[in-house]
Scaffold this active site. Structure first.
Site, PDB file in Angstrom:
ATOM      1  N   ARG A   7     -14.976  -6.759   3.830  1.00 24.82           N
ATOM      2  CA  ARG A   7     -15.084  -5.800   3.137  1.00 24.82           C
ATOM      3  C   ARG A   7     -14.687  -6.095   1.753  1.00 24.82           C
ATOM      4  O   ARG A   7     -14.755  -5.088   0.752  1.00 24.82           O
ATOM      5  CB  ARG A   7     -14.432  -4.714   3.915  1.00 24.82           C
TER       6      ARG A   7
ATOM      7  N   GLU B 231       3.544   1.864  -1.705  1.00 29.39           N
ATOM      8  CA  GLU B 231       3.974   2.245  -2.993  1.00 29.39           C
ATOM      9  C   GLU B 231       2.808   2.867  -4.055  1.00 29.39           C
ATOM     10  O   GLU B 231       3.164   3.025  -5.033  1.00 29.39           O
ATOM     11  CB  GLU B 231       4.675   0.947  -3.791  1.00 29.39           C
TER      12      GLU B 231
ATOM     13  N   HIS C 172       3.752  -1.070  12.122  1.00 27.99           N
ATOM     14  CA  HIS C 172       3.710   0.289  11.750  1.00 27.99           C
ATOM     15  C   HIS C 172       2.526   0.137  10.896  1.00 27.99           C
ATOM     16  O   HIS C 172       2.462   1.094   9.908  1.00 27.99           O
ATOM     17  CB  HIS C 172       4.943   0.604  10.891  1.00 27.99           C
TER      18      HIS C 172
ATOM     19  N   THR D   4       0.906  -5.864  11.363  1.00 27.83           N
ATOM     20  CA  THR D   4       2.190  -4.936  11.418  1.00 27.83           C
ATOM     21  C   THR D   4       2.254  -3.861  12.488  1.00 27.83           C
ATOM     22  O   THR D   4       1.111  -3.438  12.799  1.00 27.83           O
ATOM     23  CB  THR D   4       2.075  -4.080   9.962  1.00 27.83           C
TER      24      THR D   4
ATOM     25  N   ALA E 144       0.860  -1.303  -0.175  1.00 24.65           N
ATOM     26  CA  ALA E 144      -0.027   0.095  -0.084  1.00 24.65           C
ATOM     27  C   ALA E 144       0.637   1.236   0.039  1.00 24.65           C
ATOM     28  O   ALA E 144       0.329   2.280  -0.534  1.00 24.65           O
ATOM     29  CB  ALA E 144      -0.941  -0.010   1.076  1.00 24.65           C
TER      30      ALA E 144
END
Ligand code: INI
Length: 151
Positions: free
Chosen positions: A121, A52, A82, A80, A50
């Protein structure tokens, strides 16, 4: 009969969490075609994650013959440390691409707490697929921005 739309759409999709992003991509492409965009007018570009997405979205949106760009990704908190950095950087970069190019650059990046939410989703049913929703938003925004030119 569906009216044929003479629009060229860029789709940027990340490979990270591809078990989710491929579901978003399928929903997105299916919806564009259902609404009259021809398959040959949909340009799909894959990126690693995401993070990039924005740079490619910006490049695509700057091209004269691209009417809108749809960004698809999945940032999942559980996976993650981060999360916030990747999610925030991706989403604000996507918005920046829209603002600097003046083209619709649509946010179809899921940011979820866990895999279950991301799966829900990106459903393969007609409803509840963020990629499908992003396709509708892109087409609406092309028309909105075109109508502003006539004012
Ligand atoms: N990229 C994602 O698209 N989703 C994630 O959940 C994610 N996690 O978990 O870190 C992620 N990281 C990779 C990132 O997008 C970049 O590809 C990487 O940092 C290299 O720049």
């Amino acid at each position: 009969m569906t009216k044929r739309l003479n629009y060229r759409i860029g789709v940027v999709v990340s490979r990270f969490n591809d078990f989710i992003t491929q579901r978003l991509l399928c929903g997105c492409v299916d919806e564009l075609i259902r609404r009259g965009v021809s398959k040959s007018s949909i340009l799909v570009v894959q990126v690693p994650g995401a993070w990039e997405i924005p740079v490619v979205a910006q490049q695509l949106a700057s091209k004269k013959n691209i009417n809108a760009v749809i960004c698809l990704g999945a940032v999942i908190r559980g996976e993650t440390a981060h999360f916030d950095i990747v999610a925030q950087g991706s989403c604000s970069g996507i918005q920046q691409a829209a603002l600097t190019t003046g083209k619709p650059v649509v946010l179809g990046v899921l940011t979820t707490e866990n895999t279950k939410q991301a799966y829900e989703r990106s459903s393969d049913k007609k409803r509840n697929n963020k990629g499908r929703e992003a396709a509708c938003v892109a087409l609406e925004m092309i028309d909105t921005l075109l109508s502003l030119k006539k004012i």
